[in-house]
Design an enzyme around this catalytic site. Structure first.
Site, mmCIF file in Angstrom:
data_model
loop_
_atom_site.group_PDB
_atom_site.id
_atom_site.type_symbol
_atom_site.label_atom_id
_atom_site.label_comp_id
_atom_site.label_asym_id
_atom_site.label_seq_id
_atom_site.Cartn_x
_atom_site.Cartn_y
_atom_site.Cartn_z
ATOM 1 N N TYR A 34 0.738 -1.170 -0.001
ATOM 2 C CA TYR A 34 -0.052 0.066 -0.073
ATOM 3 C C TYR A 34 0.732 1.188 0.064
ATOM 4 O O TYR A 34 0.415 2.261 -0.663
ATOM 5 C CB TYR A 34 -0.865 -0.021 1.217
ATOM 6 C CG TYR A 34 -1.746 1.277 1.550
ATOM 7 C CD1 TYR A 34 -2.802 1.465 0.769
ATOM 8 C CD2 TYR A 34 -1.352 1.987 2.581
ATOM 9 C CE1 TYR A 34 -3.609 2.659 1.081
ATOM 10 C CE2 TYR A 34 -2.265 3.172 2.605
ATOM 11 C CZ TYR A 34 -3.332 3.447 2.003
ATOM 12 O OH TYR A 34 -4.271 4.575 2.166
ATOM 13 N N LYS B 182 1.051 4.562 -2.666
ATOM 14 C CA LYS B 182 0.880 5.813 -2.523
ATOM 15 C C LYS B 182 1.914 6.790 -2.450
ATOM 16 O O LYS B 182 1.718 7.776 -2.770
ATOM 17 C CB LYS B 182 0.236 5.821 -0.800
ATOM 18 C CG LYS B 182 -1.106 5.218 -0.333
ATOM 19 C CD LYS B 182 -2.244 5.957 -1.407
ATOM 20 C CE LYS B 182 -3.587 5.416 -0.941
ATOM 21 N NZ LYS B 182 -4.424 6.320 -1.652
HETATM 22 P P1 NAI Z 1 -13.091 3.491 2.594
HETATM 23 O O1 NAI Z 1 -12.567 2.159 2.188
HETATM 24 O O2 NAI Z 1 -13.815 3.853 3.715
HETATM 25 O O3 NAI Z 1 -13.863 4.312 1.284
HETATM 26 C C1 NAI Z 1 -13.037 3.916 -0.022
HETATM 27 C C2 NAI Z 1 -14.206 4.043 -0.995
HETATM 28 O O4 NAI Z 1 -13.539 4.122 -2.329
HETATM 29 C C3 NAI Z 1 -15.166 3.208 -0.933
HETATM 30 O O5 NAI Z 1 -16.567 3.908 -1.274
HETATM 31 C C4 NAI Z 1 -15.026 2.299 -2.142
HETATM 32 O O6 NAI Z 1 -16.272 1.645 -2.550
HETATM 33 C C5 NAI Z 1 -14.333 3.314 -3.128
HETATM 34 N N1 NAI Z 1 -13.610 2.396 -4.099
HETATM 35 C C6 NAI Z 1 -12.930 1.277 -3.968
HETATM 36 N N2 NAI Z 1 -12.392 0.874 -4.997
HETATM 37 C C7 NAI Z 1 -12.883 1.602 -6.209
HETATM 38 C C8 NAI Z 1 -12.928 1.597 -7.446
HETATM 39 N N3 NAI Z 1 -11.928 0.638 -8.023
HETATM 40 N N4 NAI Z 1 -13.536 2.552 -8.237
HETATM 41 C C9 NAI Z 1 -14.369 3.510 -7.646
HETATM 42 N N5 NAI Z 1 -14.384 3.539 -6.250
HETATM 43 C C10 NAI Z 1 -13.662 2.682 -5.540
HETATM 44 O O7 NAI Z 1 -11.673 4.243 2.584
HETATM 45 P P2 NAI Z 1 -11.321 5.733 3.192
HETATM 46 O O8 NAI Z 1 -10.789 5.345 4.291
HETATM 47 O O9 NAI Z 1 -12.453 6.716 3.100
HETATM 48 O O10 NAI Z 1 -10.179 6.123 2.212
HETATM 49 C C11 NAI Z 1 -10.262 7.166 1.095
HETATM 50 C C12 NAI Z 1 -8.903 7.343 0.512
HETATM 51 O O11 NAI Z 1 -8.075 7.923 1.851
HETATM 52 C C13 NAI Z 1 -8.173 6.043 0.175
HETATM 53 O O12 NAI Z 1 -7.386 6.528 -1.171
HETATM 54 C C14 NAI Z 1 -7.207 5.793 1.203
HETATM 55 O O13 NAI Z 1 -5.924 5.160 0.589
HETATM 56 C C15 NAI Z 1 -6.947 7.134 1.789
HETATM 57 N N6 NAI Z 1 -6.257 7.195 3.079
HETATM 58 C C16 NAI Z 1 -7.061 6.657 4.092
HETATM 59 C C17 NAI Z 1 -6.463 6.700 5.244
HETATM 60 C C18 NAI Z 1 -7.318 6.102 6.498
HETATM 61 O O14 NAI Z 1 -6.811 5.823 7.734
HETATM 62 N N7 NAI Z 1 -8.529 5.770 6.387
HETATM 63 C C19 NAI Z 1 -5.333 7.278 5.691
HETATM 64 C C20 NAI Z 1 -4.345 7.655 4.492
HETATM 65 C C21 NAI Z 1 -5.085 7.607 3.334
#
Ligand code: NAI
Length: 267
Positions: free
Chosen positions: A161, A165
């Protein structure tokens, strides 16, 4: 009250059905933008769009798998048609599959590369094509890519991951450079969120326990907080506010930047 004004702006937020993406869609809408949520989760995406619309904003949903070039073309067209333009893209969709290096699985790694890296690059491709002079939404804009604190520090069990990133971080710089030099008028930046207790964040905390790196979820979360000078986890709103700022005219001279939104964890 909105801190930055995005009245009249037209935004597409990927992965906006839930978590950080839903919070970003809400914050953009509260700042005055009309918003399309693009996600693979159609039911939840529509529900989120309806919920935000009920708050008085114009928010729609478009099915989008960010790994698919054809989906991007359709989602870009749908955004331009539904909102009458397209000048903000937030590449937020992402997945995290936890693994120690000794257990790395090639398919899991390729899936993360596909969603996190190819998904972000394809998004920038279609945004640039639409937003550059002569494009279907010609007139400049702003792209914000959601990287991670994992691109800036070492955290165990997320080597794959972290690699994806870091790639998002580098691709952001190159895209910003091309946009500037080729006169597209699109600013491109990224943020590095710290741990946020969304579905993804809490799954990671559980995986850390399962990998034997912490005795309990509370301990895993406590470790992160202990490494964070501001002494707490990130909140969705912490991320969303910074994205709104980067999309606004207040950030008009910022491009190719990566902003840590991690309470100081990665300093
Ligand atoms: P989450 O898993 O709660 O939400 C991710 C969303 O992306 C979901 O709605 C999912 O359906 C959608 N998704 C996944 N694959 C997809 C695809 N192929 N096409 C379209 N949509 C897709 O994750 P969260 O925590 O809201 O993360 C959002 C972003 O923030 C991500 O890029 C994650 O890597 C990043 N991030 C999150 C952190 C955390 O601690 N939650 C920390 C650092 C970065």
């Amino acid at each position: 009250m909105a801190k930055f004004d995005l009245t009249g702006r037209k935004a597409l937020v990927t992965g906006g059905a839930r978590g950080i993406g839903a919070g970003i869609a809400q914050a953009l809408a509260q700042a005055g933008a009309s918003v399309m949520i693009g996600d693979v989760l159609a039911d939840l995406g529509k529900e989120t769009a309806q919920r935000l619309s009920a708050e008085g904003a114009k928010v729609g949903f478009v099915p989008l798998d960010v790994t698919k070039d054809g989906d991007w073309a359709a989602a870009t067209d749908a955004t331009v048609k539904a909102l009458g333009g397209f000048d903000i893209l937030v590449n937020n969709a992402g997945i995290e599959i936890t693994s120690l290096v000794v257990d790395v699985d090639g398919d899991d790694l390729r899936r993360m590369l596909d969603v996190n890296v190819a998904g972000t690059l394809l998004g920038m491709k279609h945004a640039f094509r639409a937003m550059r002079p002569g494009g279907s939404a010609g007139g400049g804009g702003a792209v914000v890519n959601i990287a991670s604190v994992a691109a800036t520090i070492a955290f165990p069990a997320i080597a794959g991951y972290s690699a994806t990133k870091s790639a998002v971080d580098r691709a952001t710089r190159v895209a910003a450079m091309e946009s500037g030099k080729l006169g597209y008028g699109v600013r491109v930046n990224c943020i590095y969120p710290g741990l946020v207790p969304t579905d993804m964040g809490m799954k990671l905390a559980n995986d850390i326990v399962a990998a034997g790196l912490a005795p309990s979820v509370e301990a895993a979360v406590g470790d992160v907080i202990g490494q964070t000078p501001l002494g707490r986890l990130g909140e969705i709103g912490d991320m969303a506010d910074v994205v709104v700022f980067l999309c606004s005219d207040a950030a008009r001279f910022i491009t190719g930047a990566g902003l840590a939104v991690d309470g100081g964890m990665g300093m």
